[in-house]
Motif scaffolding. Structure first.
Motif, PDB file in Angstrom:
ATOM      1  N   HIS A  61       2.582  22.424  32.647  1.00  0.00           N
ATOM      2  CA  HIS A  61       3.233  21.317  31.952  1.00  0.00           C
ATOM      3  C   HIS A  61       4.556  20.987  32.654  1.00  0.00           C
ATOM      4  CE1 HIS A  61       4.500  25.117  30.034  1.00  0.00           C
ATOM      5  NE2 HIS A  61       5.646  24.541  29.769  1.00  0.00           N
ATOM      6  N   ILE A  87      -2.314  19.139  34.960  1.00  0.00           N
ATOM      7  CA  ILE A  87      -1.463  19.269  33.767  1.00  0.00           C
ATOM      8  C   ILE A  87      -2.338  19.463  32.538  1.00  0.00           C
ATOM      9  CG2 ILE A  87       0.023  17.941  32.232  1.00  0.00           C
ATOM     10  CD1 ILE A  87       1.517  16.964  34.628  1.00  0.00           C
ATOM     11  N   GLY A  88      -1.962  20.426  31.727  1.00  0.00           N
ATOM     12  CA  GLY A  88      -2.735  20.708  30.518  1.00  0.00           C
ATOM     13  C   GLY A  88      -3.799  21.775  30.714  1.00  0.00           C
ATOM     14  N   ARG A 119      -0.881  26.944  30.343  1.00  0.00           N
ATOM     15  CA  ARG A 119      -1.247  25.604  30.822  1.00  0.00           C
ATOM     16  C   ARG A 119      -0.061  25.042  31.593  1.00  0.00           C
ATOM     17  NH1 ARG A 119       1.794  22.873  27.233  1.00  0.00           N
ATOM     18  NH2 ARG A 119       1.861  23.788  25.155  1.00  0.00           N
ATOM     19  N   LEU A 139       3.071  16.113  27.878  1.00  0.00           N
ATOM     20  CA  LEU A 139       3.504  16.960  28.997  1.00  0.00           C
ATOM     21  C   LEU A 139       4.495  18.037  28.591  1.00  0.00           C
ATOM     22  CD1 LEU A 139       4.176  14.169  31.681  1.00  0.00           C
ATOM     23  CD2 LEU A 139       2.071  15.461  31.311  1.00  0.00           C
ATOM     24  N   THR A 140       4.861  18.096  27.329  1.00  0.00           N
ATOM     25  CA  THR A 140       5.957  18.983  26.931  1.00  0.00           C
ATOM     26  C   THR A 140       5.518  20.439  26.819  1.00  0.00           C
ATOM     27  OG1 THR A 140       5.583  18.772  24.548  1.00  0.00           O
ATOM     28  CG2 THR A 140       6.964  17.098  25.581  1.00  0.00           C
ATOM     29  N   THR A 192      -1.360  11.965  27.812  1.00  0.00           N
ATOM     30  CA  THR A 192      -1.210  13.417  27.843  1.00  0.00           C
ATOM     31  C   THR A 192       0.204  13.798  27.414  1.00  0.00           C
ATOM     32  OG1 THR A 192      -2.776  13.577  29.675  1.00  0.00           O
ATOM     33  CG2 THR A 192      -1.360  15.483  29.300  1.00  0.00           C
ATOM     34  N   ARG A 199       2.319  11.341  29.926  1.00  0.00           N
ATOM     35  CA  ARG A 199       1.659  10.626  31.026  1.00  0.00           C
ATOM     36  C   ARG A 199       0.639   9.683  30.421  1.00  0.00           C
ATOM     37  NH1 ARG A 199      -1.486  14.211  35.170  1.00  0.00           N
ATOM     38  NH2 ARG A 199      -2.824  14.421  33.354  1.00  0.00           N
ATOM     39  N   GLY A 206       0.472  19.689  25.578  1.00  0.00           N
ATOM     40  CA  GLY A 206      -0.630  19.967  26.489  1.00  0.00           C
ATOM     41  C   GLY A 206      -1.897  19.209  26.183  1.00  0.00           C
ATOM     42  N   SER A 207      -1.974  18.581  25.025  1.00  0.00           N
ATOM     43  CA  SER A 207      -3.222  17.911  24.664  1.00  0.00           C
ATOM     44  C   SER A 207      -3.279  16.508  25.249  1.00  0.00           C
ATOM     45  CB  SER A 207      -3.385  17.854  23.148  1.00  0.00           C
ATOM     46  OG  SER A 207      -2.457  16.948  22.589  1.00  0.00           O
TER      47      SER A 207
END
Lengths: 237, 235
Positions: A201, A73-74, A199, B32-33, B30, B229, B98-99
């Protein structure tokens, strides 16, 4: 398990030795020990499609080393993952380093239906288990298990998981005619171009024409919420 | 549930932390969106009777201030007033979609529970929430998935007008610069009568930044749970 044949052969040598003391002329030739039998482990994986109207592409159950992650993820998706998420094609994982077995479902898994896959591995290959499938009435939505530890599962034990839908981030969720491979559209599957956030997600869900996305080929029935799959992994042998 | 399977000796060991346990935590978060930001995160370690929020209960004024405008100062005061420990703004600003932020260290001291909140932007009063998770006494790595909650304190009109103070209608900002501006939308009529903290129904949005009902973009700002997360390593 590997020690058993060795002990047997040592015992045989000891017996032969005793025999040699009494009558060395009749010593039988020493039989080579039988090759050690490889212990196997078997897993039964039952997958249920929990969505309203999102058939799942043929399931891919992938056994691999635990240092392999099929996605993060990411991070941007691999091309192999993009192929699953956009076209339901999991063949890109067959040759991935660290993958030791792939078992596939018989076909599409329709909403409400379940399928059970069997996986049998040599004991020393048992490490991590992943599952991949596409929500086919989406641009690039997928679900699955990412490197579950099965090495520590006892025989007869089972784990039940509920899984969320992910967005591979490789194709914009246009929902446009010609862009979705599932029966809602019959459009394009894989396209190497990446025109989304690039990415992986959590999938934001589909919008549909019924909820105001002009040009969407999807309707309200194609919307989904998490979880989208229920999976039970049982070690049977 | 698993504790029921432990032998009596294990229960004794589990009880020991109550009389002087100190856990070093290493935390990562994290987003997640698809396209939402989180405001500065508050992580709090506290006793079993402290809550930043509880679903099914009314939001406190301190929670409302965080959920509507991202300000965590009053929650910090409450936690520290109750003897708890906090980590504030570990990502040093907004967390974009995403970060991640990792390696956030926290000594939970004698505190037994962990909570975490941050506002979701652009929304009226959505926040990511972890409510009083019992900190494991066994060393290990624990992965938690967080849902988005609705504080229940403000109607979800989806109008971006810069309003972040408690009680003011509207959304402070769309940090990604991808929303409508200055209330171009006519506003979503929020018919919800639930004024307790609840699972957020998600945003509606539309595809017209210069009109329509919402200033949010349905292709960018929608989400499904989970939205965050959190990985906690207990050393």
């Amino acid at each position: 398990m590997n020690t058993l044949p060795m002990k047997t052969s040592l015992l045989a040598l000891a017996l032969l030795g005793l025999g040699a003391c009494s009558d060395s002329d009749n010593m039988a030739p020493i039989e080579p020990p039988p090759p050690p039998q490889v212990a196997m482990q078997s897993f039964e994986v039952t997958v249920t499609n929990l969505t309203a109207n999102q058939p799942m592409s043929p399931l891919a159950l992938i056994s691999h080393d635990d240092n392999v992650k099929l996605w993060q993820i990411g991070e941007s998706a691999s091309v192999a993952l993009e192929q699953v998420a956009e076209a339901g094609n999991s063949s890109g994982f067959d040759s991935l380093s660290g993958v030791n077995a792939v078992v596939r479902g018989a076909g599409m898994l329709p909403p409400g239906m379940s399928e059970t896959l069997m996986l049998t591995l040599e004991e020393d290959k048992v490490d991590a288990l992943s599952l991949l499938t596409m929500l086919v009435n989406t641009n690039d939505g997928f679900s699955g298990i990412n490197a579950m530890d099965i090495d520590s599962m006892e025989k007869g034990s089972a784990k039940t998981l509920t899984l969320m839908a992910y967005d591979a981030g490789t194709e914009a969720n246009s929902e446009a005619k010609g862009s979705i491979p599932g029966p809602a559209d019959g459009g394009e599957g894989f396209n190497a171009a990446r025109d989304d956030v690039n990415r992986v997600h959590v999938h934001p869900g589909v919008i549909s024409q019924d909820d105001g996305l002009t040009g969407s080929v999807l309707n309200a029935s194609h919307r989904f919420d998490n979880p989208v799959l229920k999976v039970t992994v049982r070690r049977t042998e | 549930m698993a504790h029921k399977l432990l032998p009596a000796g294990a229960l004794l060991t589990a009880a020991l932390p109550l009389i002087g346990h100190s856990a070093e935590l290493d935390i990562s978060i994290t987003n997640l969106t698809h396209g939402n930001h989180f405001t500065p995160v508050l992580i709090a370690a506290h006793g079993a009777d402290v809550h930043l929020f509880q679903s099914g209960e009314m939001a406190t004024a301190a929670l409302q201030k965080m959920a509507e405008g991202g300000a965590i100062d009053e929650l910090v005061t409450q936690v520290e007033g109750a003897g708890g420990a906090t980590v504030q703004n570990p990502a040093a600003g907004l967390m974009a979609a995403g970060s991640s932020v990792s390696g956030v260290l926290m000594n939970s001291g004698s505190q037994t529970h962990l909570s975490l909140v941050a506002m979701v932007l652009p929304t009226n009063d959505a926040f990511i929430g972890l409510d009083a998770w019992p900190i494991p006494t066994e060393a290990g790595t624990y992965t938690l998935y967080l849902n988005a909650y609705d504080a229940g304190t403000e109607a979800n009109d989806e109008i971006i007008n810069g309003a972040g103070a408690p009680g003011q209608p509207g959304i402070p900002a769309a940090p990604g610069g991808n929303g409508g501006s200055n209330g171009n939308g006519t506003g979503v009529a929020d018919g919800s009568g639930n004024d307790k903290v609840h699972i957020h129904p998600g945003v509606l949005g539309d595809t017209d930044p210069n009109g329509g009902t919402s200033d949010l973009d349905s292709r960018i700002h929608r989400w499904l749970n989970p939205v965050a997360r959190v990985v906690v390593t207990v050393k």
